[in-house]
Design an enzyme around this catalytic site. Sequence first.
Site, PDB file in Angstrom:
ATOM      1  N   GLU A   1      22.169 -70.079  82.833  1.00 56.26           N
ATOM      2  CA  GLU A   1      21.757 -71.492  82.885  1.00 56.26           C
ATOM      3  C   GLU A   1      20.231 -71.594  82.820  1.00 56.26           C
ATOM      4  O   GLU A   1      19.685 -72.481  82.162  1.00 56.26           O
ATOM      5  CB  GLU A   1      22.291 -72.176  84.156  1.00 56.26           C
ATOM      6  CG  GLU A   1      23.804 -72.109  84.364  1.00 56.26           C
ATOM      7  CD  GLU A   1      24.651 -72.751  83.270  1.00 56.26           C
ATOM      8  OE1 GLU A   1      24.097 -73.174  82.235  1.00 56.26           O
ATOM      9  OE2 GLU A   1      25.879 -72.808  83.439  1.00 56.26           O
TER      10      GLU A   1
ATOM     11  N   HIS B   1      19.344 -71.067  79.264  1.00 56.43           N
ATOM     12  CA  HIS B   1      19.603 -72.262  78.445  1.00 56.43           C
ATOM     13  C   HIS B   1      18.483 -73.276  78.641  1.00 56.43           C
ATOM     14  O   HIS B   1      18.017 -73.905  77.683  1.00 56.43           O
ATOM     15  CB  HIS B   1      20.936 -72.910  78.820  1.00 56.43           C
ATOM     16  CG  HIS B   1      22.130 -72.026  78.619  1.00 56.43           C
ATOM     17  ND1 HIS B   1      23.383 -72.341  79.085  1.00 56.43           N
ATOM     18  CD2 HIS B   1      22.257 -70.818  78.002  1.00 56.43           C
ATOM     19  CE1 HIS B   1      24.236 -71.375  78.764  1.00 56.43           C
ATOM     20  NE2 HIS B   1      23.568 -70.438  78.113  1.00 56.43           N
TER      21      HIS B   1
ATOM     22  N   TYR C   1      12.049 -74.287  74.601  1.00 54.86           N
ATOM     23  CA  TYR C   1      11.546 -73.734  73.334  1.00 54.86           C
ATOM     24  C   TYR C   1      11.745 -74.740  72.193  1.00 54.86           C
ATOM     25  O   TYR C   1      10.874 -74.928  71.350  1.00 54.86           O
ATOM     26  CB  TYR C   1      12.287 -72.415  73.090  1.00 54.86           C
ATOM     27  CG  TYR C   1      12.066 -71.711  71.784  1.00 54.86           C
ATOM     28  CD1 TYR C   1      10.808 -71.632  71.169  1.00 54.86           C
ATOM     29  CD2 TYR C   1      13.143 -71.053  71.162  1.00 54.86           C
ATOM     30  CE1 TYR C   1      10.653 -70.958  69.971  1.00 54.86           C
ATOM     31  CE2 TYR C   1      12.986 -70.372  69.971  1.00 54.86           C
ATOM     32  CZ  TYR C   1      11.733 -70.334  69.377  1.00 54.86           C
ATOM     33  OH  TYR C   1      11.583 -69.664  68.188  1.00 54.86           O
TER      34      TYR C   1
ATOM     35  N   GLU D   1      30.420 -79.218  82.383  1.00 55.80           N
ATOM     36  CA  GLU D   1      30.297 -78.091  81.458  1.00 55.80           C
ATOM     37  C   GLU D   1      31.418 -78.069  80.413  1.00 55.80           C
ATOM     38  O   GLU D   1      31.195 -77.665  79.284  1.00 55.80           O
ATOM     39  CB  GLU D   1      30.299 -76.765  82.229  1.00 55.80           C
ATOM     40  CG  GLU D   1      29.128 -76.625  83.182  1.00 55.80           C
ATOM     41  CD  GLU D   1      29.028 -75.215  83.754  1.00 55.80           C
ATOM     42  OE1 GLU D   1      29.542 -75.010  84.855  1.00 55.80           O
ATOM     43  OE2 GLU D   1      28.446 -74.342  83.101  1.00 55.80           O
TER      44      GLU D   1
ATOM     45  N   GLU E   1      28.855 -70.920  77.644  1.00 54.41           N
ATOM     46  CA  GLU E   1      29.532 -72.003  78.375  1.00 54.41           C
ATOM     47  C   GLU E   1      31.049 -71.857  78.332  1.00 54.41           C
ATOM     48  O   GLU E   1      31.736 -72.261  79.265  1.00 54.41           O
ATOM     49  CB  GLU E   1      29.120 -73.370  77.824  1.00 54.41           C
ATOM     50  CG  GLU E   1      27.660 -73.739  78.059  1.00 54.41           C
ATOM     51  CD  GLU E   1      27.259 -73.847  79.524  1.00 54.41           C
ATOM     52  OE1 GLU E   1      28.148 -73.968  80.386  1.00 54.41           O
ATOM     53  OE2 GLU E   1      26.049 -73.789  79.808  1.00 54.41           O
TER      54      GLU E   1
ATOM     55  N   HIS F   1      31.838 -69.793  81.150  1.00 56.77           N
ATOM     56  CA  HIS F   1      31.660 -70.503  82.429  1.00 56.77           C
ATOM     57  C   HIS F   1      32.897 -71.369  82.699  1.00 56.77           C
ATOM     58  O   HIS F   1      33.387 -71.449  83.819  1.00 56.77           O
ATOM     59  CB  HIS F   1      30.422 -71.414  82.404  1.00 56.77           C
ATOM     60  CG  HIS F   1      29.148 -70.690  82.096  1.00 56.77           C
ATOM     61  ND1 HIS F   1      27.941 -71.347  81.915  1.00 56.77           N
ATOM     62  CD2 HIS F   1      28.885 -69.368  81.933  1.00 56.77           C
ATOM     63  CE1 HIS F   1      27.006 -70.449  81.646  1.00 56.77           C
ATOM     64  NE2 HIS F   1      27.555 -69.248  81.649  1.00 56.77           N
TER      65      HIS F   1
HETATM   66 FE   LIG Z   1      27.286 -73.347  82.165  1.00 64.14          FE
HETATM   67 FE   LIG Z   2      24.261 -73.900  80.392  1.00 60.65          FE
END
Ligand SMILES: [Fe+2]
Ligand SMILES: [Fe+2]
Length: 340
Positions: A100, A103, A109, A173, A207, A210
């Site tokens: 995370e 990300h 960026y 998510e 993800e 996750h």
């Molecule tokens: Fe996530």
């Molecule tokens: Fe994420």
Amino acid sequence: MLIGKAQPEDMVLHPIRYPWAYDLYNQAVRNTWFPHEIALKEDLDDWAKMTEDERHAVKFLMAFFNPAELIVNRSIALGMYPYIKAPEAHLYLAKVMWEEANHCVAFEYVLETFPLDRAKVFSTHLETPSMKAKEEYVFKYLRRMTETILDIETVEGKKDFVRNLVATNIVMEGIWFYSGFMVALSFRQRNQLRNFGSMITWVLRDESLHLKFGINLVHTALEENPELLTPEFANEIRDIIIEGVERETAYNKDLFPRGILGLNADYVNQYVQYVTDRRLEELGLPKHYNAKNPAKWMSTATDVFELVNFFEAQNTSYEVDGHASSSTKAKPVEVAKEAE
Ligand SMILES: [Fe+2]
Ligand SMILES: [Fe+2]
């Protein structure tokens, strides 16, 4: 038991009781990536040619995702990690928290590379009612994680744990993020922002794991605590999900006030409904919308096939330490099957 108060005997990795959690850790390590591996500057030519509405969509996505990654990290630290006993799950969550953070830095960026008004992007989530409404939804659960003590040994504490998990993992998510990924990848479908698309594919790959972890966690928590398995609680879980979808629907109208080539709020919201039905089924609940996937191209978006059977995925150039063994040959539960 997977959830509960950790005891001294929970402090060693063996015997591994939840091999799926250890497999996720090993796969997550193999999926490690770094934002600067992607040459985002190559997308700047596309940016120059994009319409204002197209740029608005990218800015709006960044405005949502930037804080969202940090919000998710808090929810893992405060709402998941403390109530899980199994060390193999802790190993995976430690990697998830780094992901995370990664990300967040990846989106940073993007914000540094594209000619964007950063201050405006950062303030959008505070000023746009539909985006604020999504954050308020999550903050309701996040506040409970920080401001009240959840007694994980009680039925009500376990229910709160599951409620928090459904809102942050399944809704945020597993539904909101997928909606955003689809929009982001739609640019690559039109041969625009291809490098940004590659970055999103890597985020999506993380993800999807996750989400798989979250769904396995809900299932295990319910299996091991059958007192939670009541029709009322099932309805409550469904209602938490539906409320999240309603907020996403309003947000997508602001994301696409006019629509862009081949994409508008109705299209995205149909995808959201399709994904939501999938999540409900993955949780063992009936479908709610019976929506068809309007974005079948998501199935052919590069690399998404990897999400289907990730335990069996061949090593690709994206994988680090690809020969590391996983603990079992667990049969994959096909969670992130947007590839259909
Ligand atoms: Fe996530
Ligand atoms: Fe994420």
